[in-house]
Design a protein around this motif. Structure first.
Motif, short mmCIF file in Angstrom:
data_model
loop_
_atom_site.label_atom_id
_atom_site.label_comp_id
_atom_site.label_asym_id
_atom_site.label_seq_id
_atom_site.Cartn_x
_atom_site.Cartn_y
_atom_site.Cartn_z
N LEU A 89 -61.80 13.06 -9.59
CA LEU A 89 -63.15 12.54 -9.77
C LEU A 89 -63.16 11.19 -10.48
O LEU A 89 -63.99 10.32 -10.20
CB LEU A 89 -64.00 13.53 -10.57
CG LEU A 89 -64.39 14.81 -9.83
CD1 LEU A 89 -64.96 15.84 -10.79
CD2 LEU A 89 -65.40 14.50 -8.73
N GLN A 90 -62.23 11.01 -11.41
CA GLN A 90 -62.21 9.77 -12.19
C GLN A 90 -61.90 8.57 -11.32
O GLN A 90 -62.51 7.50 -11.46
CB GLN A 90 -61.19 9.88 -13.32
CG GLN A 90 -61.18 8.66 -14.25
CD GLN A 90 -60.14 8.78 -15.35
OE1 GLN A 90 -59.22 9.58 -15.25
NE2 GLN A 90 -60.29 7.98 -16.38
N ALA A 91 -60.94 8.74 -10.40
CA ALA A 91 -60.54 7.61 -9.55
C ALA A 91 -61.69 7.08 -8.69
O ALA A 91 -61.99 5.89 -8.72
CB ALA A 91 -59.35 8.01 -8.69
N PRO A 92 -62.39 7.95 -7.93
CA PRO A 92 -63.51 7.42 -7.14
C PRO A 92 -64.67 6.92 -8.00
O PRO A 92 -65.38 5.99 -7.61
CB PRO A 92 -63.95 8.61 -6.27
CG PRO A 92 -63.41 9.81 -6.95
CD PRO A 92 -62.15 9.38 -7.62
N LEU A 93 -64.85 7.51 -9.19
CA LEU A 93 -65.91 7.05 -10.07
C LEU A 93 -65.63 5.63 -10.56
O LEU A 93 -66.52 4.76 -10.52
CB LEU A 93 -66.06 7.99 -11.26
CG LEU A 93 -67.16 7.63 -12.26
CD1 LEU A 93 -68.52 7.69 -11.58
CD2 LEU A 93 -67.12 8.56 -13.46
N GLU A 94 -64.40 5.38 -10.98
CA GLU A 94 -64.05 4.04 -11.42
C GLU A 94 -64.11 3.05 -10.26
O GLU A 94 -64.53 1.90 -10.43
CB GLU A 94 -62.65 4.05 -12.05
CG GLU A 94 -62.61 4.81 -13.37
CD GLU A 94 -61.20 4.91 -13.94
OE1 GLU A 94 -60.23 4.66 -13.17
OE2 GLU A 94 -61.05 5.23 -15.13
N GLY A 95 -63.70 3.51 -9.06
CA GLY A 95 -63.81 2.64 -7.88
C GLY A 95 -65.25 2.32 -7.56
O GLY A 95 -65.58 1.19 -7.16
N THR A 96 -66.14 3.30 -7.74
CA THR A 96 -67.56 3.09 -7.47
C THR A 96 -68.16 2.11 -8.47
O THR A 96 -68.99 1.26 -8.11
CB THR A 96 -68.33 4.42 -7.52
OG1 THR A 96 -67.79 5.30 -6.52
CG2 THR A 96 -69.80 4.22 -7.26
N GLU A 97 -67.76 2.20 -9.73
CA GLU A 97 -68.25 1.26 -10.74
C GLU A 97 -67.85 -0.17 -10.36
O GLU A 97 -68.65 -1.11 -10.50
CB GLU A 97 -67.69 1.62 -12.11
CG GLU A 97 -68.23 2.91 -12.70
CD GLU A 97 -69.71 2.82 -13.05
OE1 GLU A 97 -70.22 1.71 -13.28
OE2 GLU A 97 -70.38 3.87 -13.07
N ASN A 98 -66.63 -0.33 -9.88
CA ASN A 98 -66.19 -1.66 -9.45
C ASN A 98 -67.01 -2.13 -8.25
O ASN A 98 -67.39 -3.31 -8.16
CB ASN A 98 -64.70 -1.64 -9.10
CG ASN A 98 -63.83 -1.44 -10.31
OD1 ASN A 98 -64.20 -1.77 -11.43
ND2 ASN A 98 -62.63 -0.88 -10.10
N ARG A 99 -67.27 -1.21 -7.31
CA ARG A 99 -68.06 -1.57 -6.13
C ARG A 99 -69.48 -1.95 -6.52
O ARG A 99 -70.06 -2.89 -5.95
CB ARG A 99 -68.06 -0.38 -5.16
CG ARG A 99 -68.97 -0.54 -3.94
CD ARG A 99 -68.71 -1.82 -3.19
NE ARG A 99 -67.34 -1.96 -2.76
CZ ARG A 99 -66.85 -3.03 -2.17
NH1 ARG A 99 -67.63 -4.09 -1.96
NH2 ARG A 99 -65.58 -3.09 -1.82
N ILE A 100 -70.04 -1.26 -7.49
CA ILE A 100 -71.39 -1.60 -7.96
C ILE A 100 -71.42 -3.03 -8.49
O ILE A 100 -72.34 -3.80 -8.19
CB ILE A 100 -71.84 -0.60 -9.06
CG1 ILE A 100 -72.18 0.75 -8.42
CG2 ILE A 100 -73.03 -1.15 -9.83
CD1 ILE A 100 -72.47 1.85 -9.43
N ASN A 101 -70.42 -3.40 -9.29
CA ASN A 101 -70.37 -4.77 -9.83
C ASN A 101 -70.27 -5.80 -8.71
O ASN A 101 -70.91 -6.86 -8.76
CB ASN A 101 -69.20 -4.91 -10.79
CG ASN A 101 -69.39 -4.13 -12.08
OD1 ASN A 101 -70.53 -3.92 -12.51
ND2 ASN A 101 -68.31 -3.70 -12.69
N VAL A 102 -69.46 -5.50 -7.69
CA VAL A 102 -69.29 -6.42 -6.57
C VAL A 102 -70.61 -6.58 -5.80
O VAL A 102 -71.05 -7.69 -5.50
CB VAL A 102 -68.17 -5.94 -5.63
CG1 VAL A 102 -68.17 -6.75 -4.33
CG2 VAL A 102 -66.82 -6.04 -6.31
N GLU A 103 -71.25 -5.44 -5.49
CA GLU A 103 -72.48 -5.49 -4.70
C GLU A 103 -73.62 -6.14 -5.48
O GLU A 103 -74.46 -6.84 -4.89
CB GLU A 103 -72.89 -4.08 -4.25
CG GLU A 103 -71.88 -3.36 -3.37
CD GLU A 103 -71.62 -4.09 -2.05
OE1 GLU A 103 -72.31 -5.07 -1.74
OE2 GLU A 103 -70.70 -3.69 -1.32
N ARG A 104 -73.66 -5.94 -6.78
CA ARG A 104 -74.68 -6.59 -7.59
C ARG A 104 -74.50 -8.11 -7.58
O ARG A 104 -75.47 -8.87 -7.48
CB ARG A 104 -74.63 -6.08 -9.04
CG ARG A 104 -75.32 -4.75 -9.22
CD ARG A 104 -75.15 -4.14 -10.58
NE ARG A 104 -75.33 -5.06 -11.70
CZ ARG A 104 -75.90 -4.73 -12.85
NH1 ARG A 104 -76.37 -3.50 -13.03
NH2 ARG A 104 -75.97 -5.59 -13.83
#
Length: 215
Positions: free
Chosen positions: A134-149
């Motif tokens: 769970l931690q790996a996709p969560l951290e990946g999603t946080e990075n994706r959020i920063n990119v998309e923002r």
């Protein structure tokens, strides 16, 4: 008679030129607005992915013995708060609604950051396959959020810049093209989460000072 026809012809030509200019400006604003809305959809998708991961993350962490309850409660509360704010492309045209939505998302981000820091106190939890998965996709999603923002801000800047230029400013005012809101850094985001690892334990007594040496 011919002079009047000549003036009328000039007026018609000017109106046609103005009409074509307004049409081109309108089409340009529509294209830029659609690009911003499309990028906003990517932002929403990234945030939704994070929200979908949280229930399983909370369930996994709940199994850890003596895990700090307030941390999980903060995440559950923040996620519920996010769900109460209606998003969608129209929200980018309403600065107050946009700021409220971002504040709720930033609150959830802060709660998740605190969770990941607190987990460092629980090596057994960190070692479980469920948490790692769970931690790996969560951290990946946080990075994706920063990119998309960031990409959304770029699209919004392109739209807002075009909207303010002449004659787009006139067309925008007449046809209702509103300024797009930007993502802003959350206050205090430059600081690490404040975490107390004592969990209510009394501080250890200070070691006794060494006895003074005999003269």
């Amino acid at each position: 008679m011919s002079k009047g026809l000549g003036c009328l012809a000039v007026i018609v030509v000017v109106l046609i030129i103005l009409g074509l200019a307004m049409m081109g400006t309108y089409n340009s604003l529509v294209g830029l607005s659609q690009a911003t809305d499309s990028q906003w959809a990517n932002v929403e998708s990234s945030y939704q992915r994070r929200a979908d991961l949280i229930p399983n993350l909370v369930k996994t962490v709940e199994g850890a013995a003596n895990f700090e309850k307030s941390t999980l409660e903060a995440i559950v509360k923040a996620r519920a708060s996010v769900g109460q704010v209606q998003a969608g492309p129209a929200i980018t045209n309403d600065p107050q609604a946009f700021a409220k939505w971002q504040a709720s998302q930033d609150q959830l981000s802060s709660a998740l950051s605190r969770l990941l820091v607190v987990v460092e106190r629980y090596p057994d939890l960190k070692a479980t396959a469920n948490f790692r998965d769970l931690q790996a996709p969560l951290e990946g999603t946080e990075n994706r959020i920063n990119v998309e923002r960031s990409r959304y801000n770029e699209a919004a800047q392109a739209y807002n810049t075009a909207r303010q230029k002449f004659p787009a400013g006139l067309v925008a005012g007449i046809l209702g093209f509103k300024e797009k809101a930007y993502f802003r850094s959350a206050p205090g985001s430059e600081r690490a989460p404040d975490v107390n690892f004592d969990f209510g334990r009394s501080p250890a007594p200070a070691a006794p000072s060494a006895a003074p040496s005999a003269p």
